[in-house]
Design an enzyme around this catalytic site. Structure first.
Site, PDB file in Angstrom:
ATOM      1  N   LYS A  13       0.842  -1.218   0.000  1.00  0.00           N
ATOM      2  CA  LYS A  13       0.000   0.000   0.000  1.00  0.00           C
ATOM      3  C   LYS A  13       0.867   1.256   0.000  1.00  0.00           C
ATOM      4  CE  LYS A  13      -2.037  -1.153   3.933  1.00  0.00           C
ATOM      5  NZ  LYS A  13      -1.312  -2.403   4.253  1.00  0.00           N
ATOM      6  N   ARG A  89     -10.426   0.402   7.978  1.00  0.00           N
ATOM      7  CA  ARG A  89      -9.921  -0.909   8.386  1.00  0.00           C
ATOM      8  C   ARG A  89     -10.987  -1.736   9.067  1.00  0.00           C
ATOM      9  NH1 ARG A  89      -4.268   0.328   8.650  1.00  0.00           N
ATOM     10  NH2 ARG A  89      -3.065  -1.545   9.064  1.00  0.00           N
ATOM     11  N   ARG A 128      11.907  -4.478   5.720  1.00  0.00           N
ATOM     12  CA  ARG A 128      11.522  -3.093   5.395  1.00  0.00           C
ATOM     13  C   ARG A 128      12.336  -2.076   6.182  1.00  0.00           C
ATOM     14  NH1 ARG A 128       5.437  -1.435   5.581  1.00  0.00           N
ATOM     15  NH2 ARG A 128       5.562  -2.494   7.587  1.00  0.00           N
ATOM     16  N   ARG A 161      10.530  -0.229  11.601  1.00  0.00           N
ATOM     17  CA  ARG A 161       9.358   0.035  12.439  1.00  0.00           C
ATOM     18  C   ARG A 161       9.336  -0.926  13.622  1.00  0.00           C
ATOM     19  NH1 ARG A 161       4.306   0.505   8.292  1.00  0.00           N
ATOM     20  NH2 ARG A 161       3.340  -0.685   9.977  1.00  0.00           N
ATOM     21  N   ARG A 172      -0.917  -8.722  13.536  1.00  0.00           N
ATOM     22  CA  ARG A 172      -1.460  -7.762  12.549  1.00  0.00           C
ATOM     23  C   ARG A 172      -2.224  -8.505  11.455  1.00  0.00           C
ATOM     24  NH1 ARG A 172       4.021  -4.999  11.079  1.00  0.00           N
ATOM     25  NH2 ARG A 172       2.857  -3.858   9.487  1.00  0.00           N
TER      26      ARG A 172
HETATM   27  P1  AP5 Z   1       4.799  -1.457   2.010  1.00  0.00           P
HETATM   28  O1  AP5 Z   1       4.402  -0.811   0.725  1.00  0.00           O
HETATM   29  O2  AP5 Z   1       5.445  -0.603   3.040  1.00  0.00           O
HETATM   30  O3  AP5 Z   1       3.568  -2.256   2.640  1.00  0.00           O
HETATM   31  P2  AP5 Z   1       2.201  -1.746   3.260  1.00  0.00           P
HETATM   32  O4  AP5 Z   1       1.092  -2.416   2.552  1.00  0.00           O
HETATM   33  O5  AP5 Z   1       2.160  -0.248   3.317  1.00  0.00           O
HETATM   34  O6  AP5 Z   1       2.315  -2.421   4.698  1.00  0.00           O
HETATM   35  P3  AP5 Z   1       2.192  -1.830   6.182  1.00  0.00           P
HETATM   36  O7  AP5 Z   1       2.951  -2.766   7.042  1.00  0.00           O
HETATM   37  O8  AP5 Z   1       2.563  -0.387   6.231  1.00  0.00           O
HETATM   38  O9  AP5 Z   1       0.664  -1.992   6.408  1.00  0.00           O
HETATM   39  P4  AP5 Z   1      -0.090  -2.044   7.749  1.00  0.00           P
HETATM   40  O10 AP5 Z   1      -1.480  -1.944   7.292  1.00  0.00           O
HETATM   41  O11 AP5 Z   1       0.272  -3.192   8.589  1.00  0.00           O
HETATM   42  O12 AP5 Z   1       0.471  -0.754   8.555  1.00  0.00           O
HETATM   43  P5  AP5 Z   1      -0.056   0.742   8.720  1.00  0.00           P
HETATM   44  O13 AP5 Z   1       1.124   1.617   8.758  1.00  0.00           O
HETATM   45  O14 AP5 Z   1      -1.160   1.059   7.797  1.00  0.00           O
HETATM   46  O15 AP5 Z   1       5.762  -2.677   1.633  1.00  0.00           O
HETATM   47  C1  AP5 Z   1       6.341  -3.493   2.638  1.00  0.00           C
HETATM   48  C2  AP5 Z   1       7.767  -3.874   2.228  1.00  0.00           C
HETATM   49  O16 AP5 Z   1       7.738  -4.694   1.068  1.00  0.00           O
HETATM   50  C3  AP5 Z   1       8.664  -2.682   1.877  1.00  0.00           C
HETATM   51  O17 AP5 Z   1       9.944  -2.912   2.323  1.00  0.00           O
HETATM   52  C4  AP5 Z   1       8.600  -2.632   0.345  1.00  0.00           C
HETATM   53  O18 AP5 Z   1       9.773  -2.086  -0.185  1.00  0.00           O
HETATM   54  C5  AP5 Z   1       8.418  -4.094  -0.014  1.00  0.00           C
HETATM   55  N1  AP5 Z   1       7.579  -4.275  -1.195  1.00  0.00           N
HETATM   56  C6  AP5 Z   1       6.433  -3.586  -1.520  1.00  0.00           C
HETATM   57  N2  AP5 Z   1       5.908  -4.075  -2.675  1.00  0.00           N
HETATM   58  C7  AP5 Z   1       6.714  -5.089  -3.053  1.00  0.00           C
HETATM   59  C8  AP5 Z   1       6.689  -5.997  -4.199  1.00  0.00           C
HETATM   60  N3  AP5 Z   1       5.728  -5.923  -5.136  1.00  0.00           N
HETATM   61  N4  AP5 Z   1       7.668  -6.922  -4.279  1.00  0.00           N
HETATM   62  C9  AP5 Z   1       8.654  -6.991  -3.327  1.00  0.00           C
HETATM   63  N5  AP5 Z   1       8.740  -6.167  -2.249  1.00  0.00           N
HETATM   64  C10 AP5 Z   1       7.772  -5.236  -2.124  1.00  0.00           C
HETATM   65  O19 AP5 Z   1      -0.712   0.685  10.199  1.00  0.00           O
HETATM   66  C11 AP5 Z   1       0.093   0.446  11.317  1.00  0.00           C
HETATM   67  C12 AP5 Z   1      -0.771   0.298  12.558  1.00  0.00           C
HETATM   68  O20 AP5 Z   1      -1.477   1.530  12.816  1.00  0.00           O
HETATM   69  C13 AP5 Z   1      -1.880  -0.760  12.484  1.00  0.00           C
HETATM   70  O21 AP5 Z   1      -1.388  -2.040  12.808  1.00  0.00           O
HETATM   71  C14 AP5 Z   1      -2.896  -0.226  13.509  1.00  0.00           C
HETATM   72  O22 AP5 Z   1      -2.482  -0.533  14.815  1.00  0.00           O
HETATM   73  C15 AP5 Z   1      -2.784   1.294  13.330  1.00  0.00           C
HETATM   74  N6  AP5 Z   1      -3.766   1.804  12.352  1.00  0.00           N
HETATM   75  C16 AP5 Z   1      -3.493   2.346  11.127  1.00  0.00           C
HETATM   76  N7  AP5 Z   1      -4.630   2.690  10.487  1.00  0.00           N
HETATM   77  C17 AP5 Z   1      -5.644   2.362  11.310  1.00  0.00           C
HETATM   78  C18 AP5 Z   1      -7.073   2.444  11.204  1.00  0.00           C
HETATM   79  N8  AP5 Z   1      -7.659   2.940  10.104  1.00  0.00           N
HETATM   80  N9  AP5 Z   1      -7.810   1.994  12.249  1.00  0.00           N
HETATM   81  C19 AP5 Z   1      -7.238   1.504  13.369  1.00  0.00           C
HETATM   82  N10 AP5 Z   1      -5.899   1.383  13.528  1.00  0.00           N
HETATM   83  C20 AP5 Z   1      -5.104   1.811  12.519  1.00  0.00           C
HETATM   84 ZN    ZN Z   2       2.116   1.145   4.910  1.00  0.00          ZN
END
Ligand code: AP5
Ligand code: ZN
Length: 217
Positions: A13, A89, A128, A161, A172
């Site tokens: 994402k 979410r 990452r 992170r 997660r």
């Molecule tokens: P990356 O693009 O960073 O992945 P991502 O989908 O953004 O994954 P996240 O871990 O950020 O998602 P998440 O939903 O767990 O965390 P968030 O920050 O939203 O890619 C990951 C890695 O893979 C990178 O190193 C990249 O280079 C590599 N990569 C990408 N694409 C690739 C490909 N095609 N091939 C190979 N490698 C690749 O949320 C964090 C926390 O915040 C949550 O757990 C929750 O506690 C809280 N939170 C956030 N939003 C809410 C909400 N709306 N409601 C309640 N709690 C919330």
């Molecule tokens: Zn992310």
């Protein structure tokens, strides 16, 4: 363009959303980045959110809905549209977003779910690296920075992170399947959902994403 990216941790994402932002001149609202900003500033919300994030849980719907509401109302970059990354979410978050958009006389163009098997996410998450100030994302082996452990643009240090470990990832993923799976179903019944294969290389995923959005700006 008004769109949502849904996907498990590590699906891509945060890798793809900035490309949508730049290509379609919309704002990129990443709720995880916003929370990490609060953590860094050690606000009351940040302190409470860190515990929840490190445990792989979800911050309350009310807090998250208000964060998005504030951005949609006050962030000028969102005037032309948005890509949401990490929100909604839960089904209540999706319902509240519908209410907000209705009030603004706006409609979603599409909701894209990044589909990928859980087993492929461990290496993505544990490798990452992020630049906290910009949210720019790298990977130790899949997309390394030009210089070891520093951001390509600013030269500032990259970090891991605190929720990017195998144990928190398991939690997660469980949260994602239980709470965010139903969000995909919610948009399926509205006819807005599309799924794409997120296991391919970032450039192929981007080509497929772009083809969904072309003509929607
Ligand atoms: P990356 O693009 O960073 O992945 P991502 O989908 O953004 O994954 P996240 O871990 O950020 O998602 P998440 O939903 O767990 O965390 P968030 O920050 O939203 O890619 C990951 C890695 O893979 C990178 O190193 C990249 O280079 C590599 N990569 C990408 N694409 C690739 C490909 N095609 N091939 C190979 N490698 C690749 O949320 C964090 C926390 O915040 C949550 O757990 C929750 O506690 C809280 N939170 C956030 N939003 C809410 C909400 N709306 N409601 C309640 N709690 C919330
Ligand atoms: Zn992310």
């Amino acid at each position: 363009l008004r769109t949502i990216l849904i996907g498990p941790p590590g699906a891509g994402k945060g890798t793809q959303a900035p490309k949508i932002r730049d290509d379609f001149c919309v704002c990129h609202l990443a709720t995880g980045d916003m929370l990490r900003e609060q953590v860094q500033q050690k606000t009351a919300l940040g302190v409470a959110a860190k515990k929840i994030m490190d445990a792989g849980g979800l911050v309350s719907d009310d807090i998250m809905v208000n964060m998005i509401k504030d951005q949609l109302e006050n962030n000028k970059a969102c005037k032309n549209g948005f890509v949401l990354d990490g929100f909604p979410r839960t089904v209540p978050q999706a319902q509240k977003l519908d209410g907000m958009l209705e009030q603004r006389g706006e409609k979603l163009d599409s909701v894209v779910q990044l589909l990928i098997d859980d087993s492929l996410l461990i290496s993505r998450i544990t490798g990452r690296l992020i630049h906290p100030a910009s949210g720019r994302t790298y990977h130790k082996t899949f997309s390394p920075p030009k210089k070891n452990m520093v951001d390509d643009v600013t030269g500032e240090p990259l970090i891991q992170r605190s929720d990017d470990n195998v144990e928190t990832l398991r939690k997660r993923l469980a949260t994602y399947h239980a709470q965010t799976g139903p969000v995909a179903d919610y948009y399926k019944t509205k006819g807005l959902w599309q799924g794409i294969d997120a296991a391919q290389s970032p450039s192929i995923v981007w080509d497929n994403l772009r083809s969904i959005f072309v003509g929607k700006d």
